[in-house]
Design a protein around this motif. Structure first.
Motif, mmCIF file in Angstrom:
data_model
loop_
_atom_site.group_PDB
_atom_site.id
_atom_site.type_symbol
_atom_site.label_atom_id
_atom_site.label_comp_id
_atom_site.label_asym_id
_atom_site.label_seq_id
_atom_site.Cartn_x
_atom_site.Cartn_y
_atom_site.Cartn_z
ATOM 1 N N VAL A 37 0.857 -1.222 -0.069
ATOM 2 C CA VAL A 37 0.023 -0.038 0.125
ATOM 3 C C VAL A 37 0.928 1.188 -0.175
ATOM 4 O O VAL A 37 0.318 2.358 -0.211
ATOM 5 N N ARG A 38 2.185 1.176 0.435
ATOM 6 C CA ARG A 38 3.099 2.307 0.176
ATOM 7 C C ARG A 38 3.533 2.502 -1.203
ATOM 8 O O ARG A 38 4.189 3.687 -1.444
ATOM 9 N N CYS A 39 3.473 1.549 -2.075
ATOM 10 C CA CYS A 39 4.399 1.470 -3.387
ATOM 11 C C CYS A 39 3.720 2.733 -4.295
ATOM 12 O O CYS A 39 2.354 2.979 -4.467
ATOM 13 N N ARG A 40 4.649 3.129 -4.890
ATOM 14 C CA ARG A 40 4.406 4.410 -5.944
ATOM 15 C C ARG A 40 5.411 4.232 -7.078
ATOM 16 O O ARG A 40 5.842 5.050 -7.710
ATOM 17 N N ALA A 41 5.925 2.784 -7.398
ATOM 18 C CA ALA A 41 6.815 2.429 -8.332
ATOM 19 C C ALA A 41 6.160 2.860 -9.777
ATOM 20 O O ALA A 41 7.095 2.870 -10.852
ATOM 21 N N CYS A 42 5.076 2.996 -10.381
ATOM 22 C CA CYS A 42 4.693 2.963 -11.443
ATOM 23 C C CYS A 42 3.920 4.716 -11.571
ATOM 24 O O CYS A 42 2.678 4.802 -11.210
ATOM 25 N N PRO A 43 4.431 5.548 -12.251
ATOM 26 C CA PRO A 43 4.175 6.980 -12.212
ATOM 27 C C PRO A 43 2.837 6.791 -12.987
ATOM 28 O O PRO A 43 1.598 7.601 -12.312
ATOM 29 N N ARG A 44 2.298 6.331 -13.898
ATOM 30 C CA ARG A 44 1.033 6.260 -14.508
ATOM 31 C C ARG A 44 -0.093 5.793 -13.859
ATOM 32 O O ARG A 44 -1.045 6.566 -13.591
ATOM 33 N N LEU A 45 0.095 4.783 -13.034
ATOM 34 C CA LEU A 45 -0.589 4.257 -12.027
ATOM 35 C C LEU A 45 -1.099 5.056 -11.009
ATOM 36 O O LEU A 45 -2.233 5.344 -10.422
ATOM 37 N N VAL A 46 0.060 5.767 -10.489
ATOM 38 C CA VAL A 46 -0.196 6.597 -9.401
ATOM 39 C C VAL A 46 -1.042 7.944 -9.972
ATOM 40 O O VAL A 46 -1.739 8.182 -8.989
ATOM 41 N N ALA A 47 -0.461 8.223 -10.695
ATOM 42 C CA ALA A 47 -1.596 9.557 -11.297
ATOM 43 C C ALA A 47 -2.916 9.230 -11.443
ATOM 44 O O ALA A 47 -4.052 10.037 -10.896
ATOM 45 N N TRP A 48 -3.139 7.908 -12.070
ATOM 46 C CA TRP A 48 -4.412 7.569 -12.192
ATOM 47 C C TRP A 48 -5.416 7.412 -11.189
ATOM 48 O O TRP A 48 -6.531 7.811 -10.788
ATOM 49 N N ARG A 49 -4.924 6.672 -10.262
ATOM 50 C CA ARG A 49 -5.454 6.139 -8.878
ATOM 51 C C ARG A 49 -5.759 7.513 -8.210
ATOM 52 O O ARG A 49 -6.887 7.466 -7.694
ATOM 53 N N GLU A 50 -4.824 8.095 -8.212
ATOM 54 C CA GLU A 50 -5.177 9.518 -7.333
ATOM 55 C C GLU A 50 -6.060 10.382 -7.793
ATOM 56 O O GLU A 50 -6.929 11.102 -7.212
ATOM 57 N N GLU A 51 -5.954 10.612 -9.285
ATOM 58 C CA GLU A 51 -7.019 11.504 -10.009
ATOM 59 C C GLU A 51 -8.483 10.979 -9.755
ATOM 60 O O GLU A 51 -9.221 11.659 -9.467
ATOM 61 N N THR A 52 -8.458 9.586 -9.871
ATOM 62 C CA THR A 52 -9.845 8.987 -9.767
ATOM 63 C C THR A 52 -10.312 9.325 -8.289
ATOM 64 O O THR A 52 -11.710 9.427 -8.341
ATOM 65 N N ALA A 53 -9.614 9.211 -7.456
ATOM 66 C CA ALA A 53 -9.948 9.329 -6.208
ATOM 67 C C ALA A 53 -10.229 10.697 -5.701
ATOM 68 O O ALA A 53 -11.097 11.142 -4.842
ATOM 69 N N ARG A 54 -9.678 11.842 -6.579
ATOM 70 C CA ARG A 54 -10.106 12.905 -6.350
ATOM 71 C C ARG A 54 -11.252 13.506 -7.161
ATOM 72 O O ARG A 54 -12.110 14.068 -6.513
ATOM 73 N N VAL A 55 -11.333 13.026 -8.246
ATOM 74 C CA VAL A 55 -12.634 13.420 -9.001
ATOM 75 C C VAL A 55 -13.848 12.667 -8.716
ATOM 76 O O VAL A 55 -15.187 13.238 -8.546
ATOM 77 N N LYS A 56 -13.699 11.351 -8.451
ATOM 78 C CA LYS A 56 -14.847 10.474 -7.882
ATOM 79 C C LYS A 56 -15.956 10.303 -9.040
ATOM 80 O O LYS A 56 -15.867 10.904 -9.961
ATOM 81 N N ARG A 57 -16.752 9.212 -8.808
ATOM 82 C CA ARG A 57 -17.818 9.096 -9.600
ATOM 83 C C ARG A 57 -19.048 9.732 -8.793
ATOM 84 O O ARG A 57 -19.030 9.522 -7.489
ATOM 85 N N ALA A 58 -19.993 10.256 -9.431
ATOM 86 C CA ALA A 58 -21.037 11.048 -8.932
ATOM 87 C C ALA A 58 -21.782 10.410 -7.934
ATOM 88 O O ALA A 58 -22.146 10.804 -6.880
ATOM 89 N N ALA A 59 -21.874 8.930 -8.120
ATOM 90 C CA ALA A 59 -22.640 8.041 -7.045
ATOM 91 C C ALA A 59 -22.066 7.883 -5.904
ATOM 92 O O ALA A 59 -22.524 7.669 -4.840
ATOM 93 N N PHE A 60 -20.687 8.241 -6.030
ATOM 94 C CA PHE A 60 -19.755 7.963 -4.740
ATOM 95 C C PHE A 60 -18.966 9.078 -4.438
ATOM 96 O O PHE A 60 -18.117 9.292 -3.453
#
Length: 267
Positions: A37-60
């Motif tokens: 859960v500490r891993c940040r080894a893949c920049p594309r995945l880090v950016a995507w997961r964090e952007e998704t967590a920030r923007v969210k889906r409307a239902a959530f």
């Protein structure tokens, strides 16, 4: 060591070497999960997961998304984990939201219902990390621990993440009897991970298919044989089209449980 020191320091969490360095040294599943859960080894995945967590889906929109790598889920005591189910990667608004593998989306509910039917789960739904779901003799994991764009990790991201999977299988190894690969991606990823974890894998690589069954023989480091089974992934596409039905998945999981329980140590 946090990777910020001089010569000899461990790689930092945002370096690709972080994964291989730490995975090979893990002495238990709790330690492994904490590092994943500490891993940040893949920049594309880090950016995507964090952007998704920030923007969210409307239902959530009221949810606080997890937005980090998702560790394996199941008994931390390897003595009771006899079956491993390997998927693809956390879903952007499933595991990436809830922080638990196969939780909070349709695929997770489909899998949980099948696990429940064969006695490997305490309830037929996987809603959120505090829903009381407990797994019995099974652990859920993935070749890639971060939610990828379009649900498609790159080969490089899969390979960077592979040491986590190999370490998880190694730590489950003394009692692991069966592995179920959900989908062709998982099948292709788990074979080299099993080889790294000490099992002898067939050459040429066996083809994936729903109901595929390969027996990996006992070796010097792995004194028991291992059953590798294939199933179509419980994605919306597969379940909505009927390519994968509940009965089909239940049959594979029931076989995996039966094989695991029937394979004594040293066989």
């Amino acid at each position: 060591m946090d990777g910020t020191g001089g010569a000899g320091a461990a790689p930092a969490a945002d370096e690709p070497a972080f994964v291989a360095h730490h995975a090979s040294r893990c002495a238990g599943l709790d330690e492994l999960d904490g590092l994943v859960v500490r891993c940040r080894a893949c920049p594309r995945l880090v950016a995507w997961r964090e952007e998704t967590a920030r923007v969210k889906r409307a239902a959530f929109r009221d949810w606080e998304y997890w937005g980090r790598p998702v560790a394996g889920f199941g008994p931390a005591d390897a003595a009771v984990a006899v079956v491993a189910v390997v998927g693809l990667a956390p879903a952007a608004h499933g595991g990436n939201r809830t922080g638990r593998m196969f939780t909070g989306d349709a695929a997770g509910d489909f899998l949980s219902a099948a696990l429940y039917e064969v006695g490997l789960a305490s309830r037929p739904e996987s809603v959120h990390a505090g829903d009381g779901l407990a797994l019995h003799g099974v652990r859920l994991t993935a070749p890639v621990h971060c939610a990828p764009p379009q649900n498609r990790p790159t080969p490089g991201e899969r390979d960077t993440c592979r040491p986590w999977l190999a370490a998880e299988l190694r730590l489950l190894g003394p009692h692991l009897r069966a592995v179920v690969a959900l989908g062709g991606f998982a099948w292709q990823a788990v074979l080299p991970a099993l080889r790294e974890a000490g099992w002898q894998t067939p050459r040429p690589r066996p083809a994936f298919g729903h109901g595929a069954h390969v027996v990996l023989p006992a070796t010097a480091p792995r004194r028991q044989s291992l059953h590798l089974l294939g199933s179509y992934h419980p994605s919306r596409h597969n379940t909505f089209t009927g390519r994968l039905t509940s009965a089909m998945l239940v049959d594979v999981l029931r076989l995996a449980r039966g094989l695991a329980e029937a394979t004594p140590p040293g066989s």
